[in-house]
Design a protein around this motif. Sequence first.
Motif, PDB file in Angstrom:
ATOM      1  N   ALA A  65     174.005  77.091 -27.429  1.00 55.86           N
ATOM      2  CA  ALA A  65     173.475  76.948 -26.074  1.00 55.86           C
ATOM      3  C   ALA A  65     172.135  77.658 -25.988  1.00 55.86           C
ATOM      4  CB  ALA A  65     174.443  77.537 -25.048  1.00 55.86           C
ATOM      5  N   VAL A  66     171.270  77.154 -25.101  1.00 56.10           N
ATOM      6  CA  VAL A  66     169.903  77.694 -24.987  1.00 56.10           C
ATOM      7  C   VAL A  66     169.585  77.976 -23.527  1.00 56.10           C
ATOM      8  CG1 VAL A  66     167.446  77.239 -25.387  1.00 56.10           C
ATOM      9  CG2 VAL A  66     169.138  76.283 -26.959  1.00 56.10           C
ATOM     10  N   PHE A  67     168.947  79.110 -23.285  1.00 54.98           N
ATOM     11  CA  PHE A  67     168.302  79.384 -21.996  1.00 54.98           C
ATOM     12  C   PHE A  67     166.827  79.129 -22.217  1.00 54.98           C
ATOM     13  CE2 PHE A  67     166.108  82.449 -19.126  1.00 54.98           C
ATOM     14  CZ  PHE A  67     166.549  81.941 -17.913  1.00 54.98           C
ATOM     15  N   LEU A  68     166.283  78.150 -21.483  1.00 54.45           N
ATOM     16  CA  LEU A  68     164.950  77.648 -21.795  1.00 54.45           C
ATOM     17  C   LEU A  68     163.999  77.788 -20.623  1.00 54.45           C
ATOM     18  CD1 LEU A  68     163.271  75.978 -23.918  1.00 54.45           C
ATOM     19  CD2 LEU A  68     164.133  73.922 -22.757  1.00 54.45           C
ATOM     20  N   TYR A  69     162.806  78.290 -20.907  1.00 50.89           N
ATOM     21  CA  TYR A  69     161.750  78.284 -19.900  1.00 50.89           C
ATOM     22  C   TYR A  69     161.124  76.900 -19.865  1.00 50.89           C
ATOM     23  CZ  TYR A  69     161.776  83.224 -18.791  1.00 50.89           C
ATOM     24  OH  TYR A  69     162.132  84.458 -18.315  1.00 50.89           O
ATOM     25  N   ALA A  85     169.837  70.217 -34.139  1.00 49.53           N
ATOM     26  CA  ALA A  85     170.486  71.481 -34.537  1.00 49.53           C
ATOM     27  C   ALA A  85     171.934  71.555 -34.049  1.00 49.53           C
ATOM     28  CB  ALA A  85     169.691  72.662 -33.980  1.00 49.53           C
ATOM     29  N   GLY A  86     172.352  70.570 -33.251  1.00 48.84           N
ATOM     30  CA  GLY A  86     173.733  70.572 -32.764  1.00 48.84           C
ATOM     31  C   GLY A  86     173.966  71.399 -31.512  1.00 48.84           C
ATOM     32  N   VAL A  87     172.880  71.671 -30.768  1.00 53.40           N
ATOM     33  CA  VAL A  87     173.025  72.420 -29.509  1.00 53.40           C
ATOM     34  C   VAL A  87     173.871  71.606 -28.525  1.00 53.40           C
ATOM     35  CG1 VAL A  87     171.720  73.196 -27.473  1.00 53.40           C
ATOM     36  CG2 VAL A  87     170.904  73.732 -29.773  1.00 53.40           C
ATOM     37  N   GLU A  88     174.766  72.289 -27.808  1.00 56.56           N
ATOM     38  CA  GLU A  88     175.665  71.596 -26.879  1.00 56.56           C
ATOM     39  C   GLU A  88     175.219  71.694 -25.417  1.00 56.56           C
ATOM     40  OE1 GLU A  88     179.603  73.105 -27.525  1.00 56.56           O
ATOM     41  OE2 GLU A  88     179.495  72.678 -29.672  1.00 56.56           O
ATOM     42  N   HIS A  89     174.430  72.737 -25.107  1.00 50.17           N
ATOM     43  CA  HIS A  89     174.078  72.935 -23.697  1.00 50.17           C
ATOM     44  C   HIS A  89     172.712  73.616 -23.597  1.00 50.17           C
ATOM     45  CE1 HIS A  89     176.251  73.198 -19.621  1.00 50.17           C
ATOM     46  NE2 HIS A  89     174.961  73.259 -19.404  1.00 50.17           N
ATOM     47  N   ILE A  90     171.865  73.107 -22.718  1.00 47.80           N
ATOM     48  CA  ILE A  90     170.595  73.771 -22.426  1.00 47.80           C
ATOM     49  C   ILE A  90     170.543  74.068 -20.926  1.00 47.80           C
ATOM     50  CG2 ILE A  90     168.083  73.571 -22.391  1.00 47.80           C
ATOM     51  CD1 ILE A  90     168.212  71.878 -24.886  1.00 47.80           C
ATOM     52  N   VAL A  91     170.255  75.322 -20.607  1.00 47.39           N
ATOM     53  CA  VAL A  91     170.081  75.743 -19.221  1.00 47.39           C
ATOM     54  C   VAL A  91     168.589  75.989 -19.021  1.00 47.39           C
ATOM     55  CG1 VAL A  91     170.679  77.430 -17.449  1.00 47.39           C
ATOM     56  CG2 VAL A  91     172.355  76.830 -19.221  1.00 47.39           C
ATOM     57  N   LEU A  92     167.977  75.176 -18.179  1.00 51.49           N
ATOM     58  CA  LEU A  92     166.530  75.254 -17.968  1.00 51.49           C
ATOM     59  C   LEU A  92     166.216  76.085 -16.733  1.00 51.49           C
ATOM     60  CD1 LEU A  92     163.684  73.992 -18.819  1.00 51.49           C
ATOM     61  CD2 LEU A  92     164.083  72.418 -16.903  1.00 51.49           C
ATOM     62  N   LEU A  93     165.302  77.033 -16.874  1.00 44.86           N
ATOM     63  CA  LEU A  93     164.799  77.771 -15.710  1.00 44.86           C
ATOM     64  C   LEU A  93     163.731  76.909 -15.050  1.00 44.86           C
ATOM     65  CD1 LEU A  93     164.640  80.225 -13.890  1.00 44.86           C
ATOM     66  CD2 LEU A  93     163.057  81.264 -15.517  1.00 44.86           C
ATOM     67  N   SER A  94     164.144  76.149 -14.038  1.00 41.48           N
ATOM     68  CA  SER A  94     163.209  75.289 -13.315  1.00 41.48           C
ATOM     69  C   SER A  94     162.762  76.010 -12.044  1.00 41.48           C
ATOM     70  CB  SER A  94     163.881  73.937 -13.037  1.00 41.48           C
ATOM     71  OG  SER A  94     162.955  73.047 -12.463  1.00 41.48           O
ATOM     72  N   ALA A 178     176.847  82.011 -16.424  1.00 39.43           N
ATOM     73  CA  ALA A 178     178.060  81.278 -16.033  1.00 39.43           C
ATOM     74  C   ALA A 178     178.081  79.873 -16.613  1.00 39.43           C
ATOM     75  CB  ALA A 178     178.163  81.212 -14.510  1.00 39.43           C
ATOM     76  N   VAL A 179     176.906  79.252 -16.746  1.00 40.20           N
ATOM     77  CA  VAL A 179     176.903  77.832 -17.120  1.00 40.20           C
ATOM     78  C   VAL A 179     177.489  77.600 -18.516  1.00 40.20           C
ATOM     79  CG1 VAL A 179     175.501  75.786 -17.465  1.00 40.20           C
ATOM     80  CG2 VAL A 179     175.003  77.326 -15.567  1.00 40.20           C
ATOM     81  N   PRO A 180     176.919  78.170 -19.579  1.00 41.81           N
ATOM     82  CA  PRO A 180     177.492  77.854 -20.896  1.00 41.81           C
ATOM     83  C   PRO A 180     178.856  78.488 -21.118  1.00 41.81           C
ATOM     84  CG  PRO A 180     175.653  79.363 -21.132  1.00 41.81           C
ATOM     85  CD  PRO A 180     175.721  78.989 -19.684  1.00 41.81           C
ATOM     86  N   THR A 181     179.111  79.643 -20.496  1.00 45.93           N
ATOM     87  CA  THR A 181     180.417  80.277 -20.725  1.00 45.93           C
ATOM     88  C   THR A 181     181.517  79.490 -20.011  1.00 45.93           C
ATOM     89  OG1 THR A 181     179.884  81.859 -18.979  1.00 45.93           O
ATOM     90  CG2 THR A 181     179.596  82.612 -21.213  1.00 45.93           C
ATOM     91  N   ASP A 182     181.266  79.003 -18.786  1.00 48.53           N
ATOM     92  CA  ASP A 182     182.261  78.172 -18.102  1.00 48.53           C
ATOM     93  C   ASP A 182     182.435  76.856 -18.849  1.00 48.53           C
ATOM     94  OD1 ASP A 182     182.450  80.139 -16.268  1.00 48.53           O
ATOM     95  OD2 ASP A 182     181.652  79.008 -14.579  1.00 48.53           O
ATOM     96  N   ALA A 184     181.998  76.317 -22.050  1.00 42.22           N
ATOM     97  CA  ALA A 184     182.781  76.555 -23.273  1.00 42.22           C
ATOM     98  C   ALA A 184     184.256  76.717 -22.917  1.00 42.22           C
ATOM     99  CB  ALA A 184     182.257  77.802 -23.990  1.00 42.22           C
ATOM    100  N   ALA A 185     184.529  77.417 -21.804  1.00 41.19           N
ATOM    101  CA  ALA A 185     185.924  77.632 -21.406  1.00 41.19           C
ATOM    102  C   ALA A 185     186.592  76.305 -21.056  1.00 41.19           C
ATOM    103  CB  ALA A 185     185.986  78.582 -20.215  1.00 41.19           C
ATOM    104  N   ALA A 186     185.825  75.394 -20.439  1.00 38.89           N
ATOM    105  CA  ALA A 186     186.399  74.111 -20.028  1.00 38.89           C
ATOM    106  C   ALA A 186     186.858  73.292 -21.230  1.00 38.89           C
ATOM    107  CB  ALA A 186     185.362  73.323 -19.233  1.00 38.89           C
ATOM    108  N   PHE A 187     186.205  73.502 -22.372  1.00 35.25           N
ATOM    109  CA  PHE A 187     186.549  72.719 -23.561  1.00 35.25           C
ATOM    110  C   PHE A 187     187.490  73.458 -24.505  1.00 35.25           C
ATOM    111  CE2 PHE A 187     182.881  70.593 -21.938  1.00 35.25           C
ATOM    112  CZ  PHE A 187     183.205  69.264 -22.122  1.00 35.25           C
ATOM    113  N   ARG A 188     187.829  74.699 -24.103  1.00 31.92           N
ATOM    114  CA  ARG A 188     188.723  75.486 -24.953  1.00 31.92           C
ATOM    115  C   ARG A 188     190.151  74.938 -24.831  1.00 31.92           C
ATOM    116  NH1 ARG A 188     187.177  80.898 -23.275  1.00 31.92           N
ATOM    117  NH2 ARG A 188     185.277  80.599 -24.430  1.00 31.92           N
ATOM    118  N   PRO A 189     190.870  74.752 -25.946  1.00 34.95           N
ATOM    119  CA  PRO A 189     192.227  74.212 -25.841  1.00 34.95           C
ATOM    120  C   PRO A 189     193.162  75.179 -25.140  1.00 34.95           C
ATOM    121  CG  PRO A 189     191.706  74.762 -28.137  1.00 34.95           C
ATOM    122  CD  PRO A 189     190.474  74.991 -27.335  1.00 34.95           C
TER     123      PRO A 189
END
Length: 189
Positions: A65-69, A85-94, A178-182, A184-189
Amino acid sequence: MTVLVTGSRGRGASTLIGLLDAAGIKVTAASKNPADLSPPHGVDTVRCDLTDPTTFDAALTGTDAVFLYAEAAHAGTFADRARAAGVEHIVLLSSSSALAPDAAGNAIATSHLAAEHALSTAADTGAFEATYLRPGAFASNALQWSRALRTGHAPALPYPHAHGDPIHERDIAEAALAVPTDHAAAFRP
Ligand SMILES: NC(=O)c1ccc[n+]([C@@H]2O[C@H](COP(=O)([O-])OP(=O)(O)OC[C@H]3O[C@@H](n4cnc5c(N)ncnc54)[C@H](OP(=O)(O)O)[C@@H]3O)[C@@H](O)[C@H]2O)c1
Protein backbone atom coordinates in the motif's frame (compact mmCIF):
# COMPACT_ATOMS: atom_id res chain seq x y z
CA MET A 1 1.66 -5.56 4.90
CA THR A 2 4.31 -3.02 3.91
CA VAL A 3 3.28 0.61 3.39
CA LEU A 4 5.37 3.05 1.35
CA VAL A 5 4.87 6.64 2.53
CA THR A 6 5.94 9.24 -0.03
CA GLY A 7 6.77 12.87 0.81
CA SER A 8 8.07 11.76 4.20
CA ARG A 9 9.45 15.19 5.07
CA GLY A 10 5.87 16.49 5.01
CA ARG A 11 3.83 16.84 8.19
CA GLY A 12 1.04 14.45 7.22
CA ALA A 13 3.45 11.81 5.93
CA SER A 14 5.80 11.94 8.92
CA THR A 15 2.84 11.67 11.31
CA LEU A 16 1.51 8.68 9.36
CA ILE A 17 4.90 6.96 9.56
CA GLY A 18 4.78 7.20 13.36
CA LEU A 19 1.21 5.86 13.48
CA LEU A 20 2.01 2.91 11.20
CA ASP A 21 5.14 2.06 13.15
CA ALA A 22 3.27 2.27 16.48
CA ALA A 23 0.61 -0.05 15.04
CA GLY A 24 3.30 -2.63 14.20
CA ILE A 25 2.84 -2.20 10.44
CA LYS A 26 6.01 -2.31 8.33
CA VAL A 27 6.55 1.10 6.77
CA THR A 28 9.15 2.52 4.41
CA ALA A 29 9.71 6.28 4.51
CA ALA A 30 10.21 7.67 1.00
CA SER A 31 11.39 11.15 0.16
CA LYS A 32 13.12 13.20 -2.49
CA ASN A 33 15.86 13.64 0.10
CA PRO A 34 15.89 10.62 2.44
CA ALA A 35 19.08 11.86 4.09
CA ASP A 36 16.96 14.58 5.74
CA LEU A 37 14.60 12.07 7.38
CA SER A 38 14.64 11.03 11.03
CA PRO A 39 12.15 8.15 11.04
CA PRO A 40 11.44 5.99 14.10
CA HIS A 41 14.12 3.40 14.91
CA GLY A 42 13.92 0.43 12.54
CA VAL A 43 11.99 2.23 9.77
CA ASP A 44 13.77 1.95 6.40
CA THR A 45 14.13 4.94 4.08
CA VAL A 46 14.25 5.07 0.30
CA ARG A 47 14.58 7.79 -2.32
CA CYS A 48 11.36 8.42 -4.22
CA ASP A 49 11.09 11.69 -6.09
CA LEU A 50 7.57 11.97 -7.50
CA THR A 51 8.94 14.20 -10.27
CA ASP A 52 11.50 11.52 -11.29
CA PRO A 53 9.96 8.22 -12.46
CA THR A 54 13.36 6.51 -12.51
CA THR A 55 13.12 6.39 -8.70
CA PHE A 56 9.72 4.61 -8.62
CA ASP A 57 10.61 0.94 -9.14
CA ALA A 58 13.18 0.66 -6.36
CA ALA A 59 10.85 2.42 -3.92
CA LEU A 60 7.83 0.26 -4.82
CA THR A 61 9.52 -3.14 -4.56
CA GLY A 62 7.79 -5.23 -1.89
CA THR A 63 5.08 -2.60 -1.26
CA ASP A 64 1.43 -3.48 -0.58
CA ALA A 65 0.00 0.00 0.00
CA VAL A 66 1.15 3.56 -0.74
CA PHE A 67 0.45 6.97 0.76
CA LEU A 68 0.95 9.26 -2.21
CA TYR A 69 1.27 12.99 -2.64
CA ALA A 70 -0.49 14.46 -5.66
CA GLU A 71 2.17 15.05 -8.29
CA ALA A 72 0.08 15.17 -11.43
CA ALA A 73 2.79 15.06 -14.10
CA HIS A 74 3.93 11.52 -13.28
CA ALA A 75 0.96 10.06 -11.40
CA GLY A 76 0.07 7.83 -14.38
CA THR A 77 3.59 6.40 -14.52
CA PHE A 78 3.53 5.92 -10.75
CA ALA A 79 0.24 3.99 -11.10
CA ASP A 80 1.72 1.78 -13.85
CA ARG A 81 4.82 0.99 -11.80
CA ALA A 82 2.71 0.36 -8.68
CA ARG A 83 0.56 -2.10 -10.61
CA ALA A 84 3.71 -3.86 -11.87
CA ALA A 85 5.02 -4.06 -8.29
CA GLY A 86 1.79 -5.68 -7.07
CA VAL A 87 0.57 -2.76 -4.96
CA GLU A 88 -2.99 -3.37 -3.71
CA HIS A 89 -4.01 0.06 -2.46
CA ILE A 90 -3.00 3.68 -3.03
CA VAL A 91 -4.21 6.46 -0.73
CA LEU A 92 -3.79 9.82 -2.45
CA LEU A 93 -3.49 13.07 -0.52
CA SER A 94 -5.78 15.17 -2.71
CA SER A 95 -7.57 18.38 -1.78
CA SER A 96 -11.10 19.64 -1.09
CA SER A 97 -10.49 22.06 -3.95
CA ALA A 98 -11.29 19.10 -6.23
CA LEU A 99 -14.90 19.37 -5.03
CA ALA A 100 -15.28 23.09 -5.71
CA PRO A 101 -17.89 24.17 -8.28
CA ASP A 102 -15.13 26.09 -10.12
CA ALA A 103 -12.61 23.21 -9.93
CA ALA A 104 -12.00 23.20 -13.69
CA GLY A 105 -10.72 26.78 -13.54
CA ASN A 106 -8.68 26.42 -10.36
CA ALA A 107 -5.01 25.47 -10.75
CA ILE A 108 -4.78 23.75 -7.36
CA ALA A 109 -7.94 21.74 -8.05
CA THR A 110 -6.94 20.72 -11.58
CA SER A 111 -3.55 19.37 -10.47
CA HIS A 112 -5.17 17.26 -7.75
CA LEU A 113 -7.94 16.12 -10.11
CA ALA A 114 -5.33 15.10 -12.70
CA ALA A 115 -3.56 12.94 -10.10
CA GLU A 116 -6.90 11.41 -9.04
CA HIS A 117 -7.77 10.72 -12.68
CA ALA A 118 -4.44 8.99 -13.33
CA LEU A 119 -5.04 6.65 -10.40
CA SER A 120 -8.72 6.09 -11.31
CA THR A 121 -7.75 5.01 -14.81
CA ALA A 122 -5.52 2.26 -13.38
CA ALA A 123 -7.88 1.38 -10.53
CA ASP A 124 -10.79 0.95 -12.97
CA THR A 125 -8.87 -1.87 -14.66
CA GLY A 126 -8.65 -3.64 -11.29
CA ALA A 127 -4.96 -2.83 -10.86
CA PHE A 128 -5.40 -1.68 -7.25
CA GLU A 129 -7.84 0.11 -4.98
CA ALA A 130 -7.53 3.90 -4.91
CA THR A 131 -8.77 6.21 -2.17
CA TYR A 132 -8.69 10.00 -2.33
CA LEU A 133 -8.38 12.04 0.84
CA ARG A 134 -9.71 15.55 0.16
CA PRO A 135 -8.85 17.71 3.17
CA GLY A 136 -9.46 21.43 3.30
CA ALA A 137 -6.98 23.85 4.84
CA PHE A 138 -4.35 22.30 7.12
CA ALA A 139 -4.32 23.53 10.71
CA SER A 140 -0.58 24.07 10.51
CA ASN A 141 -1.11 26.80 7.90
CA ALA A 142 -1.71 28.97 10.99
CA LEU A 143 1.99 28.62 11.82
CA GLN A 144 2.51 31.21 9.10
CA TRP A 145 1.01 33.70 11.55
CA SER A 146 3.70 33.09 14.15
CA ARG A 147 6.07 35.84 13.00
CA ALA A 148 3.35 38.49 13.10
CA LEU A 149 2.07 37.28 16.48
CA ARG A 150 5.59 37.20 17.98
CA THR A 151 6.12 40.80 16.98
CA GLY A 152 2.78 41.90 18.40
CA HIS A 153 0.96 42.21 15.09
CA ALA A 154 -2.29 40.68 13.90
CA PRO A 155 -2.09 38.04 11.16
CA ALA A 156 -2.80 39.43 7.71
CA LEU A 157 -5.94 37.71 6.43
CA PRO A 158 -7.90 38.58 3.29
CA TYR A 159 -11.28 37.88 4.96
CA PRO A 160 -10.65 38.31 8.72
CA HIS A 161 -14.25 37.58 9.76
CA ALA A 162 -14.62 34.51 7.55
CA HIS A 163 -15.13 31.14 9.25
CA GLY A 164 -13.04 28.08 8.39
CA ASP A 165 -12.60 24.59 9.79
CA PRO A 166 -8.96 23.65 9.25
CA ILE A 167 -7.97 20.02 9.73
CA HIS A 168 -5.01 18.88 11.81
CA GLU A 169 -2.46 16.80 9.90
CA ARG A 170 -2.76 14.09 12.55
CA ASP A 171 -6.43 13.64 11.59
CA ILE A 172 -5.43 13.30 7.93
CA ALA A 173 -2.75 10.76 8.92
CA GLU A 174 -5.27 8.78 11.00
CA ALA A 175 -7.64 8.66 8.03
CA ALA A 176 -4.78 7.50 5.82
CA LEU A 177 -3.88 4.82 8.38
CA ALA A 178 -7.47 3.54 8.50
CA VAL A 179 -7.82 2.99 4.77
CA PRO A 180 -5.24 0.26 4.03
CA THR A 181 -5.49 -1.32 7.48
CA ASP A 182 -9.31 -1.62 7.27
CA HIS A 183 -8.94 -2.82 3.69
CA ALA A 184 -6.46 -5.51 4.75
CA ALA A 185 -8.74 -6.54 7.62
CA ALA A 186 -11.70 -6.87 5.25
CA PHE A 187 -9.80 -9.43 3.19
CA ARG A 188 -8.38 -11.31 6.15
CA PRO A 189 -9.90 -14.81 6.47
N1 LIG B 1 -1.68 23.11 3.08
C1 LIG B 1 -2.99 22.95 2.92
O1 LIG B 1 -3.83 23.69 3.48
C2 LIG B 1 -3.50 21.86 2.03
C3 LIG B 1 -4.86 21.59 1.95
C4 LIG B 1 -5.32 20.53 1.15
C5 LIG B 1 -4.41 19.78 0.41
N2 LIG B 1 -3.07 20.07 0.50
C6 LIG B 1 -2.13 19.25 -0.29
O2 LIG B 1 -1.27 18.50 0.55
C7 LIG B 1 0.01 18.35 -0.09
C8 LIG B 1 1.17 18.76 0.83
O3 LIG B 1 0.84 19.94 1.46
P1 LIG B 1 1.88 20.91 2.20
O4 LIG B 1 2.97 21.29 1.24
O5 LIG B 1 1.08 21.96 2.82
O6 LIG B 1 2.49 20.08 3.38
P2 LIG B 1 3.58 19.04 3.72
O7 LIG B 1 2.83 17.87 4.19
O8 LIG B 1 4.51 19.72 4.66
O9 LIG B 1 4.34 18.65 2.35
C9 LIG B 1 5.64 18.94 2.06
C10 LIG B 1 6.41 17.66 1.65
O10 LIG B 1 5.58 16.69 1.02
C11 LIG B 1 6.17 16.20 -0.18
N3 LIG B 1 5.37 16.69 -1.29
C12 LIG B 1 4.34 17.52 -1.14
N4 LIG B 1 3.77 17.76 -2.32
C13 LIG B 1 4.45 17.08 -3.22
C14 LIG B 1 4.35 16.95 -4.64
N5 LIG B 1 3.38 17.57 -5.33
N6 LIG B 1 5.23 16.16 -5.26
C15 LIG B 1 6.18 15.55 -4.57
N7 LIG B 1 6.33 15.62 -3.24
C16 LIG B 1 5.49 16.40 -2.59
C17 LIG B 1 7.60 16.63 -0.11
O11 LIG B 1 8.27 15.66 0.63
P3 LIG B 1 9.74 15.05 0.28
O12 LIG B 1 10.58 16.22 -0.10
O13 LIG B 1 10.15 14.38 1.55
O14 LIG B 1 9.62 14.05 -0.85
C18 LIG B 1 7.51 17.92 0.68
O15 LIG B 1 8.68 18.18 1.40
C19 LIG B 1 -0.06 19.17 -1.38
O16 LIG B 1 -0.40 18.33 -2.47
C20 LIG B 1 -1.19 20.15 -1.10
O17 LIG B 1 -1.80 20.63 -2.27
C21 LIG B 1 -2.60 21.08 1.28
